[in-house]
Design a protein around this motif. Structure first.
Motif, mmCIF file in Angstrom:
data_model
loop_
_atom_site.group_PDB
_atom_site.id
_atom_site.type_symbol
_atom_site.label_atom_id
_atom_site.label_comp_id
_atom_site.label_asym_id
_atom_site.label_seq_id
_atom_site.Cartn_x
_atom_site.Cartn_y
_atom_site.Cartn_z
ATOM 1 N N SER A 1 -1.096 -31.777 7.521
ATOM 2 C CA SER A 1 -0.334 -31.225 6.405
ATOM 3 C C SER A 1 0.639 -32.218 5.795
ATOM 4 O O SER A 1 1.176 -31.971 4.715
ATOM 5 N N ASP B 1 -0.102 -22.301 11.352
ATOM 6 C CA ASP B 1 -0.685 -22.484 10.022
ATOM 7 C C ASP B 1 -0.861 -23.958 9.676
ATOM 8 O O ASP B 1 -1.798 -24.324 8.971
ATOM 9 N N HIS C 1 7.556 -27.341 5.280
ATOM 10 C CA HIS C 1 6.967 -26.358 6.187
ATOM 11 C C HIS C 1 7.956 -25.296 6.658
ATOM 12 O O HIS C 1 7.565 -24.152 6.937
ATOM 13 N N ARG D 1 -1.800 -16.522 -0.401
ATOM 14 C CA ARG D 1 -2.533 -17.790 -0.316
ATOM 15 C C ARG D 1 -3.877 -17.551 0.353
ATOM 16 O O ARG D 1 -3.946 -17.004 1.464
ATOM 17 N N SER E 1 -6.671 -24.639 -0.523
ATOM 18 C CA SER E 1 -5.805 -23.493 -0.789
ATOM 19 C C SER E 1 -5.929 -23.001 -2.226
ATOM 20 O O SER E 1 -6.142 -23.796 -3.148
ATOM 21 N N GLU F 1 -1.886 -27.304 2.160
ATOM 22 C CA GLU F 1 -1.056 -26.287 1.518
ATOM 23 C C GLU F 1 -0.914 -26.491 0.009
ATOM 24 O O GLU F 1 -0.176 -25.757 -0.653
ATOM 25 N N ARG G 1 2.842 -27.305 -3.934
ATOM 26 C CA ARG G 1 2.823 -26.906 -2.527
ATOM 27 C C ARG G 1 3.057 -25.396 -2.471
ATOM 28 O O ARG G 1 3.971 -24.866 -3.109
ATOM 29 N N GLN H 1 -1.760 -19.232 5.125
ATOM 30 C CA GLN H 1 -3.147 -18.945 4.758
ATOM 31 C C GLN H 1 -3.527 -17.574 5.300
ATOM 32 O O GLN H 1 -3.155 -17.218 6.421
#
Length: 233
Positions: A7, A26, A42, A80, A88, A151, A193, A198
């Motif tokens: 990520s 995630d 995050h 999302r 995504s 993301e 972002r 998810q």
């Protein structure tokens, strides 16, 4: 160790470390350095110390001339979901976080209600996350054209400008500064972002596709596999 894409640095590997925080795993990272570098982003879906995660419900107002201009602001929830390339995407669903009263005119307009009782029942159904306000506010990006972080997503500001602006204002998405040209659109779209976990995976996408095909078949439609799940009679 799980395989996937980091990520933070976007590196694909089979030895990534999955976050063990409140996000439920995630995000995945190459190492602690990548996890630390991505924490500013995050932490919005993985709070610590009693803080709350990013709120995903909000309201969208409609300008004069819009079909819903005379309706109450639309109460929606940002969700999302995985796009056609396994990256995504984002859907906006009607939400009951303000109760069902604001949903009544939308149910009456969009679901062909027979009477007041039917309208209330359909408004309740809409508010449970069963009906999209916008099925897609993002456009899938071919990884061969631009590699996005897990993301990140491309937001279509030409078709869904009001919704994208609302998402930015409420902090649900954050502009990364990257842009990409999509199709014949005259402007480049922003890469943002998404501060939301998810909600599905490849297996669920395939199950949903099969359910749609069976539904269309029961209605006498022939499904076309064009990447958009369309159908024709």
């Amino acid at each position: 160790m799980p395989s996937g894409t980091c990520s933070n640095c976007c590196r694909e590997a089979s030895t990534l470390l999955r976050c063990k925080g409140k996000c439920g795993g995630d995000a995945m990272y190459c190492n602690k350095s990548c996890q630390k570098a991505d924490w500013k982003m995050h932490k919005k879906i993985c709070p610590v110390g009693g803080k709350s995660a990013q709120k995903l419900t909000f309201e969208i107002s409609h300008p004069t001339g819009h079909p819903f201009a005379d309706f109450p602001d639309a109460p929606v929830q940002a969700v999302r979901r995985m796009d056609g390339y396994g990256g995504s995407g984002m859907t906006l669903l009607f939400s009951d976080h303000l109760g069902i009263e604001p949903l009544l005119p939308y149910a009456d307009e969009l679901l062909a209600c027979d009477n007041e009782q039917d309208k209330r029942e359909k408004a309740i159904w809409m508010g449970e996350g069963n009906f999209p306000y916008e099925a897609h506010v993002t456009t899938p990006v071919d990884p061969n054209v631009m590699k996005l972080k897990p993301e990140e997503a491309c937001f279509n500001t030409e078709k869904y400008g009001d919704a994208v602006n609302a998402l930015l204002q409420h902090g649900i998405i954050e502009d990364t500064g990257k842009k990409i040209q999509i199709g014949y659109y005259p402007v480049k779209f922003p890469i943002c972002r998404i501060h939301a976990p998810q909600t599905n995976n490849i297996e669920e996408m395939r199950r949903q596709q099969k359910e749609r095909e069976e539904m269309f078949a029961s209605m006498g439609f022939q499904t076309l596999h064009l990447g958009g799940g369309g159908a024709r009679k």
